[in-house]
Every structure is written in C-alpha cells, then in structure tokens.
Design a protein around this motif. Sequence first.
Motif, mmCIF file in Angstrom:
data_model
loop_
_atom_site.group_PDB
_atom_site.id
_atom_site.type_symbol
_atom_site.label_atom_id
_atom_site.label_comp_id
_atom_site.label_asym_id
_atom_site.label_seq_id
_atom_site.Cartn_x
_atom_site.Cartn_y
_atom_site.Cartn_z
ATOM 1 N N ILE A 10 0.825 -1.210 0.000
ATOM 2 C CA ILE A 10 0.000 0.000 0.000
ATOM 3 C C ILE A 10 0.856 1.255 0.000
ATOM 4 O O ILE A 10 0.611 2.195 -0.768
ATOM 5 C CB ILE A 10 -0.959 0.008 1.210
ATOM 6 N N SER A 72 -10.123 -1.149 -3.402
ATOM 7 C CA SER A 72 -8.974 -1.450 -4.253
ATOM 8 C C SER A 72 -9.291 -1.173 -5.722
ATOM 9 O O SER A 72 -8.421 -0.737 -6.477
ATOM 10 C CB SER A 72 -8.547 -2.912 -4.079
ATOM 11 N N GLY A 117 -6.168 5.078 -0.004
ATOM 12 C CA GLY A 117 -5.008 4.452 0.610
ATOM 13 C C GLY A 117 -5.175 4.349 2.116
ATOM 14 O O GLY A 117 -4.812 3.327 2.733
ATOM 15 N N LEU A 120 -7.574 1.515 2.860
ATOM 16 C CA LEU A 120 -6.940 0.216 2.669
ATOM 17 C C LEU A 120 -6.014 -0.134 3.824
ATOM 18 O O LEU A 120 -5.926 -1.298 4.230
ATOM 19 C CB LEU A 120 -6.168 0.210 1.347
ATOM 20 N N ILE A 177 -2.356 -2.447 -6.301
ATOM 21 C CA ILE A 177 -3.522 -2.399 -5.421
ATOM 22 C C ILE A 177 -4.644 -3.295 -5.942
ATOM 23 O O ILE A 177 -5.366 -3.927 -5.154
ATOM 24 C CB ILE A 177 -4.012 -0.946 -5.251
#
Length: 391
Positions: A10, A72, A117, A120, A177
């Motif tokens: 990530i 994602s 981001g 995630l 990703i």
Amino acid sequence: MFTRYPLVTIVIAQLFGTSLWFSVNGVGLALQEAVGLSESDLGLLTIAVQAGFITGTLLIATTGLADRIRASHLFAISAVLGALINAAFIGAAESVTLAAVARFATGLSLAGIYPLGMKLVVSWTPSHAGAALGWLVGMLTLGIASPHLLRGLTLHLPWQWPLLLASLLALAAALMIFKLGVGPHLPATAKSGRPWAGLAAFKQPRFRAAALGYFGHCWELYALWALVPFLVARELERLGAANSAQPWLSFAVIALGLPGCVLAGKWSRQIGSARVACVALATSGALCLVYPLLGSASPWLLLVLLGVWGVSVIADSAQFSALASATAPPERLGAALAMMNAIGFGLTIPSIALVTALWLSQSLAVIWWLLPGPILGLIAMRGFSAHKQLS
C-alpha cells in the motif's frame, strides 16, 4: 506476492500514485523555458490540481462512492485515469487553459488514491493503523517529491520524460492495489446517510480543535512545497552553482518529510499525537518567521534550514489525522475525515496563489504570508488540550 506484505504494498503504491501530484512542478523551470510559462502560470496549475482533489474528495464524501465501489478497484481506476490524464498534459502544455483543465482532472483522480489508501491501511492493519498512517503520509510526501527526482535523473532529456515516468509509476500502483484487494478488517459503513453528515463532527470540541490545527498546517504545507524550487534556485544562484542541482535539492528538501513522518509517529507513542503535532507546527511556524530575516545569511545555512523545514512541515499531518480519527463520531468517521481533508486542501488554494503570484515582487518576504497558518493552528490546539482536561 502482494498480499504477503500488504502494508508495504500500500505505501509503495501510494508513493507511485501520488507522483502525479507535483509532476508538472518537477519540470516547472523547463516548462518556463520551453513554452513560456510564468511563476503565476505554474501556481495556477498547482491550484488546479488542488481544486480537482478537493472536488473529488467532496464527491466521495457526499455521494458515498468510496463505500459503493470496492476500495482497491476505485484506487486502481483512479490511478489509471490519473496516469492517462497526466500523460495527456504533454499535448496541452502550450495552452494554459487546457493545461489547467488537465491538472484539475489529475486532481480528481488523486482523490481516489490518497483517501482510499487510508481506507486500505485500516482494512489490513487495524491494530497499528496510527503507525501505518505515518508511513502512508510519509510516502505521500515522497511521492510529491519524486517528480523533482525524476527530473534530476532525466535532466538531459526533454521535459516530457519525467511526466511519462510518473504516469508509468501510477500504472504500476494501479496493478499493485488491484492485485492486493481489500483487507479482512474493513469497518462496516452505513449504506445511507445525509450527504453533509461529516460536518456534524465539528460539533465535537476536540475534533473541531484537531481539525482547526490541521487547517493551519494545510495553509502552510503545499504553499511551501510550491515554493521549494524557487527557494533552492535562489541559493544556488547565490552560490554560483549549476542549475542542474536544483531538482536534486528540491527532491531532498521535500523527501525529508518521509523520515519526519515516521519519527513523529514513533514519538507520538511516547508523548501523544497532540504534543508531537504542536512541536512540529511550532517548528515550521518559527521557520516561517525567521527564514526571510536571514535572507543575506550564508546560502548553506538557508539550505540547511530549508531541510529542517522539510522535516517539520509535514511531520504533524498524520498526527492531526490520528487525533481527528480518535475524536470523530465513529458512525461518521469516513465522512468527517473526508470533509476535513476537503476543507484543509481548500485552504491550500489561496496560500499557493499568494506565494506564487507575489514571489517575483516580494522574494523571501512572501514566506510571511504562510505564518498565520501555524499560529492559528497552535491556538486551536490549546482548545484540544483544554477539553481533554475537562473530559
């Protein structure tokens, strides 16, 4: 392979994806020579990116788009679109209007990269999201610095090369990703809600104090990053050094924010995020005050101070986000953080416009326009501490 080390995947993808953010600034001096852009034109292009990011963040906050599309997938789609639009800028560069439109669209794409981001990270590493967030913001900083590095590596090549390389990095981020996917710990989100529900978080005194501190930080941060190439070029000229060093030093100054973010994250575990944020904000504010006063001092001293500034100016960002995350209503956390980001980035537009428009006439004195941000941010954070004692 990607799922074995999700946090590493990530943060590297964040680095690659956010290389689009300042990709044009990295070749700013070359664009001035090649197509005749002025400092004000470059400022306009930077503002266009910010405006696009703000618009995209507001769309995510008010439509629930980030919750309707797999995180994602939205990240990957945004990175691909950003890469294509960034490359298309090459054909639009000679028209300031078309170039600004392209940069605005790039900012829209970035709204699906940076906030997603964060989401995630939480989905994969909920037990140490605070430390991971420090790495994420650090990689954002390195990503913003990377266009200067790409320009340094391609100094004897046409200015289009760094832009194309940034687009290739964004495509790599999309692939990483997409293959990683969403982690097993993604928090549940409401299926529906009022579009402006994020504003309700500002009724919470401690969230409001952390957000106001973040706003002061934002006023200074991106305007300073926009000024870094000009500040570096000034000292190189005083040293009689070659202009070829300018992109390398600009990269170094901004990239120093990475260790600043990581060290701030570690330090926050000992003394708390609020204290770390205030120390970093006070340090960068002090530099806002004294740097113009030292304009006739040794160029080496000013370059060193610029490096210290690069460390401190971003070190508080993740800490403000952590404070806001801890104090926002849990049921409105996503909307609250998106709204805080949108307002904060909105404040970057007038500060960038001021410093880039006034640089030629005011030189170093233009830095004083950044000083209200740290001052008001520190005043706001007094409220955070006060309400903590009362609670």
